[in-house]
Motif scaffolding. Structure first.
Motif, mmCIF file in Angstrom:
data_model
loop_
_atom_site.group_PDB
_atom_site.id
_atom_site.type_symbol
_atom_site.label_atom_id
_atom_site.label_comp_id
_atom_site.label_asym_id
_atom_site.label_seq_id
_atom_site.Cartn_x
_atom_site.Cartn_y
_atom_site.Cartn_z
ATOM 1 N N GLN A 197 30.965 50.906 41.788
ATOM 2 C CA GLN A 197 30.509 50.793 40.392
ATOM 3 C C GLN A 197 31.236 49.678 39.628
ATOM 4 O O GLN A 197 31.068 49.534 38.427
ATOM 5 C CB GLN A 197 30.752 52.121 39.635
ATOM 6 C CG GLN A 197 30.178 53.353 40.309
ATOM 7 C CD GLN A 197 28.674 53.218 40.546
ATOM 8 O OE1 GLN A 197 27.948 52.681 39.707
ATOM 9 N NE2 GLN A 197 28.205 53.674 41.696
ATOM 10 N N ALA A 198 32.028 48.908 40.337
ATOM 11 C CA ALA A 198 32.875 47.919 39.640
ATOM 12 C C ALA A 198 32.055 46.734 39.144
ATOM 13 O O ALA A 198 30.907 46.532 39.549
ATOM 14 C CB ALA A 198 33.970 47.454 40.584
ATOM 15 N N ASP A 199 32.656 45.953 38.293
ATOM 16 C CA ASP A 199 32.018 44.744 37.764
ATOM 17 C C ASP A 199 32.247 43.598 38.751
ATOM 18 O O ASP A 199 33.339 43.023 38.812
ATOM 19 C CB ASP A 199 32.642 44.414 36.396
ATOM 20 C CG ASP A 199 32.087 43.100 35.834
ATOM 21 O OD1 ASP A 199 31.142 42.528 36.438
ATOM 22 O OD2 ASP A 199 32.615 42.648 34.799
ATOM 23 N N TRP A 200 31.208 43.227 39.482
ATOM 24 C CA TRP A 200 31.350 42.223 40.537
ATOM 25 C C TRP A 200 31.311 40.790 40.003
ATOM 26 O O TRP A 200 31.401 39.836 40.753
ATOM 27 C CB TRP A 200 30.311 42.445 41.639
ATOM 28 C CG TRP A 200 30.749 43.540 42.566
ATOM 29 C CD1 TRP A 200 30.494 44.870 42.429
ATOM 30 C CD2 TRP A 200 31.561 43.402 43.742
ATOM 31 N NE1 TRP A 200 31.096 45.576 43.455
ATOM 32 C CE2 TRP A 200 31.751 44.695 44.272
ATOM 33 C CE3 TRP A 200 32.143 42.317 44.405
ATOM 34 C CZ2 TRP A 200 32.493 44.924 45.433
ATOM 35 C CZ3 TRP A 200 32.880 42.549 45.552
ATOM 36 C CH2 TRP A 200 33.056 43.838 46.061
ATOM 37 N N ARG A 201 31.163 40.647 38.703
ATOM 38 C CA ARG A 201 31.332 39.313 38.102
ATOM 39 C C ARG A 201 32.814 39.016 37.856
ATOM 40 O O ARG A 201 33.189 37.879 37.613
ATOM 41 C CB ARG A 201 30.573 39.224 36.762
ATOM 42 C CG ARG A 201 29.055 39.021 36.928
ATOM 43 C CD ARG A 201 28.379 38.961 35.560
ATOM 44 N NE ARG A 201 29.032 38.023 34.645
ATOM 45 C CZ ARG A 201 28.809 36.709 34.613
ATOM 46 N NH1 ARG A 201 27.943 36.174 35.444
ATOM 47 N NH2 ARG A 201 29.451 35.942 33.754
ATOM 48 N N ASP A 202 33.596 40.066 37.911
ATOM 49 C CA ASP A 202 35.031 39.924 37.667
ATOM 50 C C ASP A 202 35.722 39.565 38.991
ATOM 51 O O ASP A 202 35.574 40.290 39.985
ATOM 52 C CB ASP A 202 35.566 41.269 37.135
ATOM 53 C CG ASP A 202 37.003 41.164 36.646
ATOM 54 O OD1 ASP A 202 37.713 40.219 37.052
ATOM 55 O OD2 ASP A 202 37.399 42.046 35.848
ATOM 56 N N TYR A 203 36.471 38.463 39.004
ATOM 57 C CA TYR A 203 37.126 38.058 40.251
ATOM 58 C C TYR A 203 38.086 39.125 40.763
ATOM 59 O O TYR A 203 38.280 39.277 41.967
ATOM 60 C CB TYR A 203 37.868 36.721 40.087
ATOM 61 C CG TYR A 203 38.435 36.234 41.394
ATOM 62 C CD1 TYR A 203 37.592 35.688 42.373
ATOM 63 C CD2 TYR A 203 39.781 36.362 41.699
ATOM 64 C CE1 TYR A 203 38.084 35.283 43.600
ATOM 65 C CE2 TYR A 203 40.286 35.952 42.929
ATOM 66 C CZ TYR A 203 39.434 35.413 43.875
ATOM 67 O OH TYR A 203 39.918 35.021 45.105
ATOM 68 N N LYS A 204 38.656 39.902 39.832
ATOM 69 C CA LYS A 204 39.601 40.958 40.246
ATOM 70 C C LYS A 204 38.939 41.951 41.194
ATOM 71 O O LYS A 204 39.572 42.477 42.109
ATOM 72 C CB LYS A 204 40.122 41.702 39.016
ATOM 73 C CG LYS A 204 41.227 40.968 38.281
ATOM 74 C CD LYS A 204 42.016 41.971 37.423
ATOM 75 C CE LYS A 204 42.416 41.360 36.092
ATOM 76 N NZ LYS A 204 41.355 41.330 35.065
ATOM 77 N N THR A 205 37.659 42.220 40.956
ATOM 78 C CA THR A 205 36.935 43.139 41.838
ATOM 79 C C THR A 205 36.884 42.580 43.259
ATOM 80 O O THR A 205 37.146 43.288 44.238
ATOM 81 C CB THR A 205 35.505 43.378 41.312
ATOM 82 O OG1 THR A 205 35.595 43.872 39.983
ATOM 83 C CG2 THR A 205 34.748 44.361 42.185
ATOM 84 N N TYR A 206 36.540 41.294 43.338
ATOM 85 C CA TYR A 206 36.466 40.666 44.660
ATOM 86 C C TYR A 206 37.831 40.691 45.357
ATOM 87 O O TYR A 206 37.938 41.000 46.542
ATOM 88 C CB TYR A 206 35.935 39.234 44.548
ATOM 89 C CG TYR A 206 35.826 38.563 45.891
ATOM 90 C CD1 TYR A 206 34.999 39.098 46.888
ATOM 91 C CD2 TYR A 206 36.575 37.435 46.204
ATOM 92 C CE1 TYR A 206 34.914 38.516 48.139
ATOM 93 C CE2 TYR A 206 36.499 36.842 47.453
ATOM 94 C CZ TYR A 206 35.664 37.387 48.418
ATOM 95 O OH TYR A 206 35.589 36.818 49.662
ATOM 96 N N LEU A 207 38.849 40.402 44.590
ATOM 97 C CA LEU A 207 40.211 40.397 45.151
ATOM 98 C C LEU A 207 40.574 41.788 45.690
ATOM 99 O O LEU A 207 41.135 41.924 46.789
ATOM 100 C CB LEU A 207 41.188 39.960 44.048
ATOM 101 C CG LEU A 207 42.585 39.549 44.464
ATOM 102 C CD1 LEU A 207 42.578 38.545 45.599
ATOM 103 C CD2 LEU A 207 43.326 38.968 43.260
ATOM 104 N N GLN A 208 40.211 42.812 44.924
ATOM 105 C CA GLN A 208 40.492 44.182 45.387
ATOM 106 C C GLN A 208 39.668 44.540 46.624
ATOM 107 O O GLN A 208 40.079 45.358 47.437
ATOM 108 C CB GLN A 208 40.177 45.189 44.278
ATOM 109 C CG GLN A 208 41.212 45.192 43.163
ATOM 110 C CD GLN A 208 40.686 45.875 41.902
ATOM 111 O OE1 GLN A 208 39.695 46.612 41.946
ATOM 112 N NE2 GLN A 208 41.331 45.629 40.769
#
Ligand code: ZN
Length: 453
Positions: A197-208
């Motif tokens: 459910q995370a915000d995949w526009r946020d780079y932090k999500t990708y990093l996680q």
């Protein structure tokens, strides 16, 4: 005979005034500037440095089959503009993948007459091609590449630990290195589960979604297999600094392991990546500043051997610029034309010299690819491959400087240090003043196991 002179020739572990005497395609000798024989055609580059032509051991040329992503013509043009004189092509993203001798032959046909710099091929190790490994080596690949996680294209399958173990005896038989994309699926799956459910526009999500743990556990597995099978292990695109202590311990035990990292990990940092800026997506991901500084420390202490670009372009729409989702965008950063100034900008700030650049970006990759007897150094008997670099000048990155097929880059608008004035391949000028003189003369430098028939 020709002579190339400069006050700063990077040769034999020193930077000094010298004249490089070239006969045909090879360096005949490196002498003091006063010893150029009379009547020899001489070019004096003055204060501009002469370095060995760079060798990039990690490039996705994507040709044949996906030349609309990149291709031999455009990749080797960007290479020439970036000071590279030899590329080693990754076995995936092209169609067919280089996982069989037939695939290698199709690649050779695609490259013929279209390359501005020299090239060689890595072969692929996939889940079911163990019996192609020795024939590929005999046909001239310089080593092998495999993935421990899905590669991004279905035609190039990942290998499980069991499949890798089935392949390793054949790899050992060839004596060639195995280059591995070191991330394991389980930590990635686990991380992704929690990010539905995370915000995949946020780079932090990708990093996680691509945690350090995925790299670290893969590297530990590979080091234990290396201990067991004694194959030449090369870790491509190291991103996590958390693996450095394991790697330096492995080296002190004399395990046959080498490590590369890439310009994006040494230049960019996750804190500065904006929402939706999928141009920065690559795998493993760009991590934080502290991680970056630890990678630089490993460049200094030698835990990381070399720098390769992992130049991996795609059509711009595959970066999903409108959607900005780090989930669906293609992962890969193109940097062939900029890697040298990117690294020199960072390295010169940290007190490194052009000797380090030559070691990381020419000699190290040439050694990995097994062509260090003729590429990667300015020395007698070597190919007359040079890059002429003005190390003090700066420039702004714009689209015109990229030269690869699709002029997209995370580095547009940046001011970088170090201007490539000219590039020579085997004594011939292939790039100068934003121009590519002459016909494409680049050719394959196949491995020595080549079957003479
Ligand atoms: Zn790659």
């Amino acid at each position: 005979m020709q002579a190339f002179l400069s006050q700063r020739v990077v040769t034999a572990g020193a930077i000094r005034p010298a004249a490089i005497l070239v006969e045909g395609e090879q360096i005949r000798s490196v002498v003091p500037p006063s010893q150029v024989p009379a009547g020899v055609e001489a070019q004096d580059f003055g204060e501009a440095a002469i370095l060995p032509g760079l060798v990039d051991s990690h490039v996705h040329i994507n040709d044949p089959g996906r030349a609309d992503w990149e291709g031999f013509e455009t990749a080797t043009r960007a290479a020439a503009a970036g000071g590279y004189t030899m590329l080693v092509d990754m076995p995936l993203n092209c169609v067919p993948a280089t996982t069989s001798v037939a695939g290698l032959e199709q690649k050779r046909a695609a490259a013929h007459g279209r390359c501005r710099v020299d090239w060689a091929a890595w072969g692929g190790v996939v889940h079911d091609n163990q019996h192609e490994i020795v024939p590929l080596a005999a046909a001239g690949v310089r080593g092998f590449k495999c993935f421990l996680v899905p590669s991004g294209v279905d035609s190039f399958t990942m290998v499980t630990e069991q499949q890798l173990k089935a392949a390793l005896p054949y790899v050992v038989q060839t004596g060639l290195p195995l280059l591995v994309h070191a991330e394991l699926p389980a930590p990635l799956d686990q991380a992704n589960e929690a990010l539905q459910q995370a915000d995949w526009r946020d780079y932090k999500t990708y990093l996680q979604s691509r945690p350090d743990e995925a790299e670290l556990s893969a590297i530990r597995l590979l080091l234990s297999l290396c201990r067991q099978y004694k194959f030449r292990l090369h870790l491509v695109h190291l991103s996590t600094s958390r693996a450095l202590s394991d790697l330096s311990a492995a080296r002190s035990q004399a395990l046959p392991v080498t490590v590369e990292t890439c310009p994006h990990y040494l230049h960019l940092a996750s804190e500065a990546i904006e929402h939706g800026a999928t141009i920065n997506k690559c795998a493993p991901p760009i991590r934080n500043r502290q991680n970056r500084e630890q990678l630089w420390q490993a460049m200094k202490d030698g835990t990381i051997d070399l720098i390769a670009t992992d130049h991996s372009p795609c059509p711009p729409e595959m970066k999903r610029p409108d959607e900005g989702s780090f989930k669906t965008a293609w992962g890969g950063i193109a940097s062939l034309s900029l890697a040298l100034p990117l690294i020199w900008t960072e390295a010169s700030l940290r007190g490194f010299s052009l000797l380090d650049i030559a070691r990381w970006m020419a000699e190290g990759p040439a050694r990995l690819a097994g062509c260090h007897d003729r590429k990667g150094r300015v020395a007698a008997g070597y190919d007359a491959d040079f890059v002429i670099l003005d190390p003090e000048s700066e420039f702004l990155v714009n689209r015109k400087r990229l030269h690869y097929r699709h002029p997209v880059s995370p580095y547009l608008g940046e001011k970088l240090r170090g201007v490539v004035k000219a590039t020579y391949v085997r004594g011939k000028l292939v790039f100068a003043d934003d121009d590519f003189p002459g016909i494409p003369r680049g050719r394959e430098v196949p491995g020595r196991l080549v079957n003479p028939s």
